[in-house]
Design an enzyme around this catalytic site. Structure first.
Site, PDB file in Angstrom:
ATOM      1  N   GLU A 281       6.970  -2.625  -5.244  1.00 49.07           N
ATOM      2  CA  GLU A 281       8.186  -2.360  -4.450  1.00 49.07           C
ATOM      3  C   GLU A 281       9.105  -1.380  -5.171  1.00 49.07           C
ATOM      4  O   GLU A 281      10.317  -1.475  -5.065  1.00 49.07           O
ATOM      5  CB  GLU A 281       8.966  -3.656  -4.166  1.00 49.07           C
ATOM      6  CG  GLU A 281       8.350  -4.563  -3.167  1.00 49.07           C
ATOM      7  CD  GLU A 281       8.131  -3.912  -1.816  1.00 49.07           C
ATOM      8  OE1 GLU A 281       7.138  -4.248  -1.176  1.00 49.07           O
ATOM      9  OE2 GLU A 281       8.937  -3.040  -1.433  1.00 49.07           O
TER      10      GLU A 281
HETATM   11  C1  LIG Z   1      -0.688  -5.859  -7.493  1.00 42.50           C
HETATM   12  C2  LIG Z   1      -0.085  -4.656  -6.828  1.00 42.50           C
HETATM   13  C3  LIG Z   1       0.263  -4.745  -5.486  1.00 42.50           C
HETATM   14  C4  LIG Z   1       0.794  -3.622  -4.827  1.00 42.50           C
HETATM   15  N1  LIG Z   1       1.051  -3.688  -3.469  1.00 42.50           N
HETATM   16  C5  LIG Z   1       1.326  -2.527  -2.812  1.00 42.50           C
HETATM   17  C6  LIG Z   1       1.369  -2.518  -1.380  1.00 42.50           C
HETATM   18  O1  LIG Z   1       1.192  -3.526  -0.704  1.00 42.50           O
HETATM   19  N2  LIG Z   1       1.597  -1.323  -0.771  1.00 42.50           N
HETATM   20  C7  LIG Z   1       1.801  -0.171  -1.464  1.00 42.50           C
HETATM   21  O2  LIG Z   1       1.992   0.877  -0.850  1.00 42.50           O
HETATM   22  N3  LIG Z   1       1.779  -0.159  -2.827  1.00 42.50           N
HETATM   23  C8  LIG Z   1       1.547  -1.309  -3.514  1.00 42.50           C
HETATM   24  N4  LIG Z   1       1.493  -1.302  -4.883  1.00 42.50           N
HETATM   25  C9  LIG Z   1       1.781  -0.067  -5.615  1.00 42.50           C
HETATM   26  C10 LIG Z   1       3.089  -0.124  -6.366  1.00 42.50           C
HETATM   27  O3  LIG Z   1       4.178  -0.104  -5.481  1.00 42.50           O
HETATM   28  C11 LIG Z   1       3.084   1.061  -7.354  1.00 42.50           C
HETATM   29  O4  LIG Z   1       2.128   0.743  -8.348  1.00 42.50           O
HETATM   30  C12 LIG Z   1       4.439   1.324  -7.957  1.00 42.50           C
HETATM   31  O5  LIG Z   1       5.331   1.810  -6.998  1.00 42.50           O
HETATM   32  C13 LIG Z   1       4.371   2.345  -9.128  1.00 42.50           C
HETATM   33  O6  LIG Z   1       3.602   3.457  -8.801  1.00 42.50           O
HETATM   34  P1  LIG Z   1       2.467   3.937  -9.815  1.00 42.50           P
HETATM   35  O7  LIG Z   1       1.589   2.761 -10.059  1.00 42.50           O
HETATM   36  O8  LIG Z   1       1.823   5.148  -9.267  1.00 42.50           O
HETATM   37  O9  LIG Z   1       3.219   4.268 -11.146  1.00 42.50           O
HETATM   38  P2  LIG Z   1       3.860   5.675 -11.541  1.00 42.50           P
HETATM   39  O10 LIG Z   1       4.669   6.187 -10.408  1.00 42.50           O
HETATM   40  O11 LIG Z   1       2.792   6.538 -12.084  1.00 42.50           O
HETATM   41  O12 LIG Z   1       4.841   5.247 -12.711  1.00 42.50           O
HETATM   42  C14 LIG Z   1       4.454   5.088 -14.080  1.00 42.50           C
HETATM   43  C15 LIG Z   1       5.718   4.912 -14.926  1.00 42.50           C
HETATM   44  O13 LIG Z   1       6.525   6.102 -14.848  1.00 42.50           O
HETATM   45  C16 LIG Z   1       7.830   5.780 -14.380  1.00 42.50           C
HETATM   46  N5  LIG Z   1       8.290   6.851 -13.503  1.00 42.50           N
HETATM   47  C17 LIG Z   1       7.602   7.453 -12.501  1.00 42.50           C
HETATM   48  N6  LIG Z   1       8.364   8.393 -11.916  1.00 42.50           N
HETATM   49  C18 LIG Z   1       9.556   8.388 -12.543  1.00 42.50           C
HETATM   50  C19 LIG Z   1      10.768   9.126 -12.396  1.00 42.50           C
HETATM   51  N7  LIG Z   1      10.930  10.036 -11.442  1.00 42.50           N
HETATM   52  N8  LIG Z   1      11.790   8.866 -13.236  1.00 42.50           N
HETATM   53  C20 LIG Z   1      11.668   7.914 -14.172  1.00 42.50           C
HETATM   54  N9  LIG Z   1      10.566   7.180 -14.353  1.00 42.50           N
HETATM   55  C21 LIG Z   1       9.513   7.413 -13.555  1.00 42.50           C
HETATM   56  C22 LIG Z   1       7.691   4.444 -13.644  1.00 42.50           C
HETATM   57  O14 LIG Z   1       8.905   3.710 -13.644  1.00 42.50           O
HETATM   58  C23 LIG Z   1       6.602   3.758 -14.454  1.00 42.50           C
HETATM   59  O15 LIG Z   1       7.150   3.120 -15.559  1.00 42.50           O
HETATM   60  C24 LIG Z   1       1.010  -2.431  -5.557  1.00 42.50           C
HETATM   61  C25 LIG Z   1       0.676  -2.371  -6.913  1.00 42.50           C
HETATM   62  C26 LIG Z   1       0.121  -3.442  -7.536  1.00 42.50           C
HETATM   63  C27 LIG Z   1      -0.285  -3.317  -8.986  1.00 42.50           C
END
Ligand SMILES: Cc1cc2nc3c(=O)[nH]c(=O)nc-3n(C[C@H](O)[C@H](O)[C@H](O)COP(=O)(O)OP(=O)(O)OC[C@H]3O[C@@H](n4cnc5c(N)ncnc54)[C@H](O)[C@@H]3O)c2cc1C
Length: 593
Positions: free
Chosen positions: A434
């Site tokens: 989220e």
């Molecule tokens: C168990 C699980 C259930 C999930 N359920 C859903 C679902 O139902 N639907 C759905 O759509 N998604 C879902 N997700 C996805 C989840 O919302 C994302 O994993 C999350 O939003 C982070 O995206 P990412 O994994 O690509 O991390 P990234 O965006 O790659 O982030 C990696 C790190 O970099 C930081 N970061 C990234 N961009 C910035 C910025 N601009 N400024 C500062 N810091 C930054 C982040 O805070 C984080 O610490 C789920 C994930 C998991 C693991």
């Protein structure tokens, strides 16, 4: 360890911190009475304890199993889900036009805590469905609403949220899934979504996916994203062109299937537009705001569950005093001051996070139900401001408290059999999905603090000051240093807020971004401390009025403990926000080596 639903604490916080009685007096909640709210919480607590909680361990051990495109849920999940939705719990907050009970977000948030504490992997499914119902009800066409809402509200079908793609996580501008208009007014969706919670399961015979995708002529970035409803089973009973390609192996919430979803193997899944073209992100945010509060509430739930387990263990486990501390022979570890500190920290942090979440829920209700435009606007700003705090502060607390819970168990905490480790593993995801907590901190600082030129934040700080003012008048020694510590925290928050607003207005946005996470923590500490202090004031007044409930002095002790032992970190956080952000200039240098 069995789960005992903390109905009394939830109800007390609703009434004395989140303003349930005032909302009822203001006519917001129709014919709902405090007695009725209590009765509903009692029933929900009973269901959570007796039916959902037994799923927690089996769900963790068995997990959701993927085979040949199908997902099988762990034993018992299907039966309990059916009983839960047939009992009307899914419909509790749903719109009355479609069979829902239209009950307040405040009441539902109390229930959401109990469902999640009983079994987070079970409760995550309806959490997303409720968000889907809200998005559809607000932005869907009458035709789509008529076709889908009733079955989603009853729980006969469930909903999913499809944002994430391999290259598009926090950065939704990078999203690539495509939607081609078809001749009949529908769209053909093609692309891959990852991490989709309950994207496939065997609890219901249809799953309604809400999917973000781009139209062929869409502008780049987030302005070119539209929202589509893509059912697993089409209205004519045939299967849509969407499939689950596998489920992830995860740290926690093993029973919640986290699916890779493939749209359009055979020319495109049929989808219907929700809201306007290219306005999909705004529609999805309706769903996400609701879900964010609920994810914060998952943090409260995990913290509560871990605290109950740690308390029970500390009463049973016997060890002598530490070498040099005097005394011989074993005593329950709950008698050792360091263990007492851990347990009090767990209790106090849980109560603070619960207060923040229930306050946010009440603000969401007022933003929807207040009688005048001005009141609705003010409440909307308050809800917008508090939502990232509720999400990130409370989910962080879920992790921290669950980790302390492992520590209270000593070596047994590291052994799966004890159950404490599962709470820590399950709690961890709430700080990530989220929107990560880092992204929420940035949202708080860059989008919420500037609301009405900073007036929304100042109004919230003024409300905290009013609690501190009432505390100052409190003469009872039992409050110790609660009043001065709360005042200090609020003044730290006030100065950090001014710094942030000035940084945003001036030429140093990176300074604001660098301090966003400690700023959110500071906000949560002050808001959570104020919430505990309000509860303590109400409890003390009740005690003085002759109410002998032993929970009343405990509430005062908890507020005091939080103020004297946890909230004292506020000036340090202020320092981190203001002076510590200077690191960003040197970070590239230091991290390169
Ligand atoms: C168990 C699980 C259930 C999930 N359920 C859903 C679902 O139902 N639907 C759905 O759509 N998604 C879902 N997700 C996805 C989840 O919302 C994302 O994993 C999350 O939003 C982070 O995206 P990412 O994994 O690509 O991390 P990234 O965006 O790659 O982030 C990696 C790190 O970099 C930081 N970061 C990234 N961009 C910035 C910025 N601009 N400024 C500062 N810091 C930054 C982040 O805070 C984080 O610490 C789920 C994930 C998991 C693991």
């Amino acid at each position: 360890m069995t789960y005992r639903a903390p109905v009394a604490d939830i109800f007390f916080t609703m009434r004395h911190v989140a303003g349930l009685d005032q909302a009822i007096a203001d006519g917001l909640y129709g014919d709902l009475t405090p007695d009725l709210v209590h009765a509903i919480l009692e029933e929900a607590g009973k269901f959570a304890e007796e039916q959902i909680a037994p799923l927690n361990r089996v769900g963790d051990q068995h997990g959701a199993v993927f085979r040949d495109g199908m997902v099988t849920m762990p034993p018992g999940f299907r039966e309990v889900y059916q009983a839960w939705s047939e009992a009307g719990w899914n419909a509790l907050p749903g719109p009355t036009d479609y069979g829902g009970q239209g009950l307040p977000t405040l009441l539902n948030t109390g229930c959401v805590e109990m469902w999640n504490a009983a079994c987070m992997a079970f409760a995550l499914n309806p959490l997303l469905t409720i968000g889907g119902i809200e998005a559809l009800n607000e932005h869907g066409s009458e035709d789509l609403k008529a076709r889908y809402l009733e079955k989603l509200v009853s729980g006969e079908w469930t909903a999913t949220m499809n944002l994430t793609e391999p290259q598009a996580g926090s950065d939704l501008a990078a999203l690539r899934t495509r939607a081609e208009p078809a001749d009949d007014g529908t769209y053909r969706i093609t692309g891959q979504k990852i991490y989709i919670t309950y994207g496939e399961h065997d609890l219901t015979n249809n799953i309604i996916h809400l999917v973000l995708a781009r139209l062929p002529d869409a502008p780049p970035g987030t302005r070119g994203i539209s929202l589509f409803l893509v059912p697993k089973v089409l209205p004519d009973g045939t299967l849509n062109d969407v499939r689950c390609n596998g489920v992830e192996h995860k740290l926690g919430i093993h029973a919640s299937p986290t699916c890779t979803m493939i749209y359009g193997d055979h020319g495109g899944a049929t989808g219907w537009l929700v809201g306007e073209e290219n306005r999909g992100l705004a529609c999805m945010f309706t769903m996400m705001n609701n879900a964010r509060l609920n994810v914060g509430t998952q943090g409260v739930a995990m913290a509560e569950r871990a605290t109950q387990q740690a308390l029970a263990y500390a009463r049973e486990r016997r060890q002598g005093r530490a070498p040099g501390a005097g005394g011989e022979g074993g005593s329950p570890i709950i008698e050792h001051p360091d263990v007492q500190r851990m347990l009090m920290t767990m209790r106090a942090m849980t109560g603070a996070a619960r207060g923040v979440c229930l306050l946010t829920a009440e603000a969401i209700d007022r933003a929807r139900l207040s009688s005048t435009d001005a009141e609705r606007r003010r409440a909307h700003e308050r809800a917008s401001l508090l939502t990232p705090v509720a999400k990130a502060f409370s989910s962080d607390i879920g992790v921290e408290v669950a980790s302390i819970g492992v520590q209270v168990h000593g070596g047994m905490g590291f052994i799966e059999e004890a159950g404490a480790a599962q709470h820590l593993r399950d709690a961890r995801i709430a700080a990530i999905y989220e929107g990560t907590n880092g992204i929420h901190a940035i949202d708080l600082v860059t989008r919420k603090l500037p609301l009405s030129g900073g007036d929304a934040a100042r109004a919230q700080i003024a409300a905290m000051r009013a609690v501190a003012q009432r505390l100052v008048k409190e003469q009872d020694d039992a409050f110790g240093q609660t009043a001065p510590r709360l005042r200090t925290a609020i003044e730290s928050l006030d100065r950090a807020t001014s710094f942030m607003l000035a940084a945003l207005k001036g030429n140093t946005p990176d300074a604001a971004l660098a301090g966003a996470t400690p700023y959110l923590r500071l906000f949560g500490l002050a808001q959570g401390g104020a919430a505990l202090a309000e509860a303590a004031l109400a409890a003390d007044a009740a005690r003085r009025g002759g109410d002998g409930d032993p929970a009343h002095p405990a509430r005062v002790a908890l507020a005091r403990f939080f103020a004297e032992n946890i909230m004292v970190g506020a000036p340090g956080l202020e320092e981190t926000v203001i002076a510590g952000s200077g690191f960003v200039q040197d970070a590239p240098l230091a991290l390169a080596s």
